[in-house]
Structure formats: C-alpha cells, structure tokens
Design a protein around this motif. Structure first.
Motif, PDB file in Angstrom:
ATOM      1  N   ASP A   1       0.834  -1.195   0.000  1.00 46.25           N
ATOM      2  CA  ASP A   1       0.000   0.000   0.000  1.00 46.25           C
ATOM      3  C   ASP A   1       0.875   1.254   0.000  1.00 46.25           C
ATOM      4  N   ALA A   2       0.853   1.994  -1.095  1.00 47.80           N
ATOM      5  CA  ALA A   2       1.744   3.144  -1.260  1.00 47.80           C
ATOM      6  C   ALA A   2       1.453   4.281  -0.285  1.00 47.80           C
ATOM      7  N   LYS A   3       0.255   4.290   0.306  1.00 50.11           N
ATOM      8  CA  LYS A   3      -0.099   5.358   1.250  1.00 50.11           C
ATOM      9  C   LYS A   3       0.077   4.921   2.697  1.00 50.11           C
ATOM     10  N   ALA A   4       0.728   3.791   2.901  1.00 52.94           N
ATOM     11  CA  ALA A   4       0.808   3.250   4.260  1.00 52.94           C
ATOM     12  C   ALA A   4       2.242   2.955   4.675  1.00 52.94           C
ATOM     13  N   LEU A   5       2.432   2.986   5.986  1.00 55.32           N
ATOM     14  CA  LEU A   5       3.707   2.616   6.598  1.00 55.32           C
ATOM     15  C   LEU A   5       3.449   1.503   7.596  1.00 55.32           C
ATOM     16  N   ARG A   6       4.456   0.677   7.799  1.00 54.53           N
ATOM     17  CA  ARG A   6       4.406  -0.321   8.861  1.00 54.53           C
ATOM     18  C   ARG A   6       5.293   0.181   9.984  1.00 54.53           C
ATOM     19  N   VAL A   7       4.761   0.211  11.185  1.00 53.93           N
ATOM     20  CA  VAL A   7       5.518   0.689  12.342  1.00 53.93           C
ATOM     21  C   VAL A   7       5.582  -0.437  13.363  1.00 53.93           C
ATOM     22  N   THR A   8       6.794  -0.761  13.765  1.00 51.59           N
ATOM     23  CA  THR A   8       7.001  -1.764  14.797  1.00 51.59           C
ATOM     24  C   THR A   8       7.521  -1.060  16.042  1.00 51.59           C
ATOM     25  N   ILE A   9       6.890  -1.337  17.177  1.00 45.63           N
ATOM     26  CA  ILE A   9       7.316  -0.733  18.439  1.00 45.63           C
ATOM     27  C   ILE A   9       7.698  -1.849  19.396  1.00 45.63           C
TER      28      ILE A   9
ATOM     29  N   PHE B   1       4.814  -4.553  19.088  1.00 47.25           N
ATOM     30  CA  PHE B   1       3.541  -4.156  18.486  1.00 47.25           C
ATOM     31  C   PHE B   1       3.780  -3.816  17.023  1.00 47.25           C
ATOM     32  N   ASP B   2       2.940  -4.370  16.149  1.00 54.12           N
ATOM     33  CA  ASP B   2       3.016  -4.019  14.728  1.00 54.12           C
ATOM     34  C   ASP B   2       1.764  -3.245  14.355  1.00 54.12           C
ATOM     35  N   PHE B   3       1.990  -2.049  13.812  1.00 49.69           N
ATOM     36  CA  PHE B   3       0.884  -1.204  13.377  1.00 49.69           C
ATOM     37  C   PHE B   3       0.999  -0.914  11.890  1.00 49.69           C
ATOM     38  N   LYS B   4      -0.148  -0.712  11.285  1.00 48.47           N
ATOM     39  CA  LYS B   4      -0.189  -0.183   9.922  1.00 48.47           C
ATOM     40  C   LYS B   4      -0.763   1.223  10.028  1.00 48.47           C
ATOM     41  N   VAL B   5      -0.028   2.199   9.496  1.00 50.50           N
ATOM     42  CA  VAL B   5      -0.460   3.591   9.520  1.00 50.50           C
ATOM     43  C   VAL B   5      -0.761   3.985   8.079  1.00 50.50           C
ATOM     44  N   THR B   6      -2.016   4.269   7.798  1.00 45.82           N
ATOM     45  CA  THR B   6      -2.438   4.588   6.437  1.00 45.82           C
ATOM     46  C   THR B   6      -2.861   6.045   6.356  1.00 45.82           C
TER      47      THR B   6
ATOM     48  N   VAL C   1      -4.867   4.269  12.021  1.00 43.29           N
ATOM     49  CA  VAL C   1      -3.899   3.384  12.654  1.00 43.29           C
ATOM     50  C   VAL C   1      -4.571   2.039  12.934  1.00 43.29           C
ATOM     51  N   ASP C   2      -3.991   0.972  12.414  1.00 46.95           N
ATOM     52  CA  ASP C   2      -4.517  -0.373  12.656  1.00 46.95           C
ATOM     53  C   ASP C   2      -3.465  -1.218  13.348  1.00 46.95           C
ATOM     54  N   LEU C   3      -3.871  -1.896  14.408  1.00 41.42           N
ATOM     55  CA  LEU C   3      -2.978  -2.850  15.054  1.00 41.42           C
ATOM     56  C   LEU C   3      -2.984  -4.128  14.225  1.00 41.42           C
ATOM     57  N   ILE C   4      -1.800  -4.583  13.841  1.00 41.56           N
ATOM     58  CA  ILE C   4      -1.696  -5.811  13.059  1.00 41.56           C
ATOM     59  C   ILE C   4      -1.460  -7.004  13.985  1.00 41.56           C
ATOM     60  N   ASP C   5      -0.572  -6.812  14.962  1.00 39.88           N
ATOM     61  CA  ASP C   5      -0.167  -7.954  15.785  1.00 39.88           C
ATOM     62  C   ASP C   5       0.541  -7.482  17.051  1.00 39.88           C
TER      63      ASP C   5
ATOM     64  N   ARG D   1      -2.104   6.816  20.000  1.00 33.33           N
ATOM     65  CA  ARG D   1      -2.063   8.268  20.203  1.00 33.33           C
ATOM     66  C   ARG D   1      -0.713   8.835  19.751  1.00 33.33           C
ATOM     67  N   HIS D   2       0.371   8.154  20.106  1.00 40.30           N
ATOM     68  CA  HIS D   2       1.707   8.598  19.689  1.00 40.30           C
ATOM     69  C   HIS D   2       1.827   8.617  18.163  1.00 40.30           C
ATOM     70  N   LEU D   3       1.257   7.616  17.505  1.00 45.69           N
ATOM     71  CA  LEU D   3       1.335   7.550  16.047  1.00 45.69           C
ATOM     72  C   LEU D   3       0.556   8.714  15.420  1.00 45.69           C
TER      73      LEU D   3
END
Length: 115
Positions: A40-48, A58-63, A72-76, A100-102
């Motif tokens: 997804d070109a409009k999204a980032l994957r963020v791992t915390i 925590f794995d999030f997808k930020v679109t 912000v979606d929690l993936i795992d 909230r931080h994202l």
C-alpha cells in the motif's frame, strides 16, 4: 475532498520523516522501526518494541487517509516472537497509548505531508 488533499510525499521520504520524528513523540525507552508498506503506497508499517521486562512487540499499519489524517490499525502483538491476545486491559492501554503517539507523529509531520 479534492485531489489537492492527497498525500504529496513519496513513501520512502515519508518513512524517513517518520523515523526521525517518531522517537521524539514516543516514550524514550521504546524502540521503533518504520518501513514502507509494500502492499500500500499510502501506508507505513511501524514496529514498536516496548522497553523493560515485558518485551512486547507491536506491529501497526499507519495509512494516510489524506495528507493530514492517518488511520492506525494494530496488526499484531508478540511477546518473545509469539503472537499474544491483545484484548487484556494492560494491552489495550498500551495500544491506545501507541495509537495516540502515532497520531501525534502524523500531526507533527503535517508541514511535510500537507503540501
């Protein structure tokens, strides 16, 4: 909404900007990784990675919905590389904090993303 409110930045520059800004809004001890989402070109994957004894990941997808707004979606959530149930109170609290931080990070990058 007009086309003008679409995200104007390419994904790699966006990921770089997030890498620089996210640690500023996060808890100092937490570690973050940001990658472009290949699907997804409009999204980032963020791992915390949480600090301390818990060692949750925590794995999030930020679109980017538009140039300012992110979804912000929690993936795992994993502990020691094993997926865990994220429905408990402590998990929910952490997820809300990180979400909230994202959103804060996206807001601080508005001058870049909103052309």
């Amino acid at each position: 909404m007009g086309k003008s409110d679409e995200l104007q930045m390419n994904q790699d520059s966006l990921a770089d900007a997030w890498r620089q800004t996210l640690p500023v809004v996060m808890n100092k001890a937490d570690r973050t990784k940001v990658h472009p989402d290949e699907a997804d070109a409009k999204a980032l994957r963020v791992t915390i990675d949480t600090a301390g004894h818990q060692e949750y990941t925590f794995d999030f997808k930020v679109t980017y919905v538009d140039s300012r707004e992110v979804k912000v979606d929690l993936i795992d959530v994993e502990k020691d590389n094993v997926s865990i149930d994220e429905r408990g109170d402590i998990m929910q609290q952490l997820i809300q904090d990180y979400t909230r931080h994202l959103h804060e990070c996206a807001q601080s990058l508005q001058q870049l993303t909103h052309a």
